[in-house]
Enzyme design. Structure first.
Site, PDB file in Angstrom:
ATOM      1  N   ASP A 139     -11.444   6.018 -45.480  1.00 50.38           N
ATOM      2  CA  ASP A 139     -12.153   7.260 -45.136  1.00 50.38           C
ATOM      3  C   ASP A 139     -11.492   8.419 -45.880  1.00 50.38           C
ATOM      4  O   ASP A 139     -10.320   8.725 -45.628  1.00 50.38           O
ATOM      5  CB  ASP A 139     -12.073   7.524 -43.633  1.00 50.38           C
ATOM      6  CG  ASP A 139     -12.816   6.504 -42.788  1.00 50.38           C
ATOM      7  OD1 ASP A 139     -12.843   5.321 -43.170  1.00 50.38           O
ATOM      8  OD2 ASP A 139     -13.355   6.887 -41.731  1.00 50.38           O
ATOM      9  N   LYS A 202     -19.925  10.246 -43.565  1.00 53.57           N
ATOM     10  CA  LYS A 202     -19.290  10.497 -42.272  1.00 53.57           C
ATOM     11  C   LYS A 202     -19.302  11.995 -42.015  1.00 53.57           C
ATOM     12  O   LYS A 202     -19.108  12.797 -42.931  1.00 53.57           O
ATOM     13  CB  LYS A 202     -17.856   9.956 -42.300  1.00 53.57           C
ATOM     14  CG  LYS A 202     -17.035  10.210 -41.055  1.00 53.57           C
ATOM     15  CD  LYS A 202     -15.657   9.578 -41.212  1.00 53.57           C
ATOM     16  CE  LYS A 202     -14.710   9.998 -40.092  1.00 53.57           C
ATOM     17  NZ  LYS A 202     -13.356   9.402 -40.268  1.00 53.57           N
ATOM     18  N   LYS A 238     -21.628   7.436 -40.302  1.00 53.03           N
ATOM     19  CA  LYS A 238     -20.586   7.480 -39.274  1.00 53.03           C
ATOM     20  C   LYS A 238     -20.494   8.877 -38.694  1.00 53.03           C
ATOM     21  O   LYS A 238     -20.318   9.855 -39.420  1.00 53.03           O
ATOM     22  CB  LYS A 238     -19.233   7.056 -39.854  1.00 53.03           C
ATOM     23  CG  LYS A 238     -18.079   7.117 -38.843  1.00 53.03           C
ATOM     24  CD  LYS A 238     -16.781   6.605 -39.458  1.00 53.03           C
ATOM     25  CE  LYS A 238     -15.594   6.803 -38.512  1.00 53.03           C
ATOM     26  NZ  LYS A 238     -14.329   6.282 -39.093  1.00 53.03           N
TER      27      LYS A 238
END
Length: 294
Positions: A139, A202, A238
């Protein structure tokens, strides 16, 4: 117009904040209630990136955190386990050593999380070391500074380089939507990240800026849908940052279901990053209030 601005200009995703808010309200008013059920709660539990990202994390605390995930299979065999454990990159080897259940991935934040402010060489090295240590997923934070300067080429080159450093791992790009604020910025950041090779979009780090919002999720999902229609590539979504209750999680599930469809409702393409949410969902499944298993 360069290819970066052209890609953004070619997108038909709305940049009207009012339209986005109205669309989110309509989806939830029409479809939220039907998703407040045990099957959806199980799916959400199985889509959680169980996260510990604090200054007090240590090898022992991360090992204990991982052991709770191991224990879950024995204590609640009727329910699916979480999707992944997400830690700082230096703790990836700890999780890899301690984790002994199947189906749970290891995710690491990387690239100078949460600010994304350091040398690209450091970001590349950190990402490569996390993968070498056993991370399945990385991430990283979208480079807000370069984006706000209008240097879209640098933004995309950085994402592409970090994607290369992931080797076979999946790359989640954190847009930090609380800093981007508007539908217009969230759309542009989504388009740039998608065409630079992101495997997931995300919402947030949950650190410096406001966390996830349903409006941001809607815009990101629309960009993912449009990208899939144009390229055939499925990219995951996400939500992260401030999602603590089961009902809040179901709202994000509902947005993704209605915009992207059933195909996205597995942990291959839908995740929620959280530390306390898993306990809330487990409580909803078991009927036990204030459960603190994880």
């Amino acid at each position: 117009m360069d290819k970066y601005h052209q890609a953004i200009a070619d997108s038909q995703v709305t940049t009207s904040d009012a339209e986005v808010s109205a669309a989110v309200e309509k989806i939830l008013s029409e479809h939220l209630a039907e998703n407040l059920n045990e099957d959806v709660y199980k799916q959400i539990l199985n889509s959680i990136d169980l996260t510990t990202l604090t200054s007090t994390d240590s090898p022992q605390s991360v090992a204990n955190f991982t052991e709770r995930v191991n224990a879950f299979d024995n204590e609640y065999p009727q329910y699916p386990n979480v999707a992944a454990i997400c830690v700082y990159p230096n703790f990836v080897p700890v999780v890899r050593t301690v984790l002994d259940v199947t189906g749970v991935n290891i995710a690491a934040v990387s690239g100078a999380f949460p600010s994304s402010q350091t040398f690209i060489e450091v970001k590349v090295a950190e990402t490569a070391l996390a993968i070498e240590g056993g991370a399945d997923e990385i991430d990283i934070v979208f480079n807000l500074g370069n984006y706000l300067d209008g240097d879209y080429e640098e933004v995309c080159d950085e994402i592409a380089e970090l994607k290369h450093s992931c080797r076979g791992g999946r790359l989640k790009v954190i847009l930090e939507t609380g800093a981007l604020k508007t539908a217009e910025n969230i759309k542009a950041a989504s388009v740039l990240s998608l065409y630079a090779g992101a495997d997931f979009l995300k919402t947030s780090t949950g650190k410096e800026y406001p966390g996830a919002s349903l409006e941001a999720a809607y815009v990101m999902a629309q960009c993912i849908k449009e990208y899939h229609e144009k390229t055939g590539n499925m990219v995951g979504f996400k939500a992260s940052g401030g999602i603590r209750s089961t009902e809040d999680a179901v709202k994000y599930y509902t947005i993704i279901k209605e915009v992207l469809g059933q195909e996205w409702l597995t942990n291959e393409y839908f995740r929620i990053g959280a530390s306390s949410l898993a306990n809330s969902v487990l409580g909803s499944l078991t009927g036990q209030k204030d459960i603190k298993f994880f």
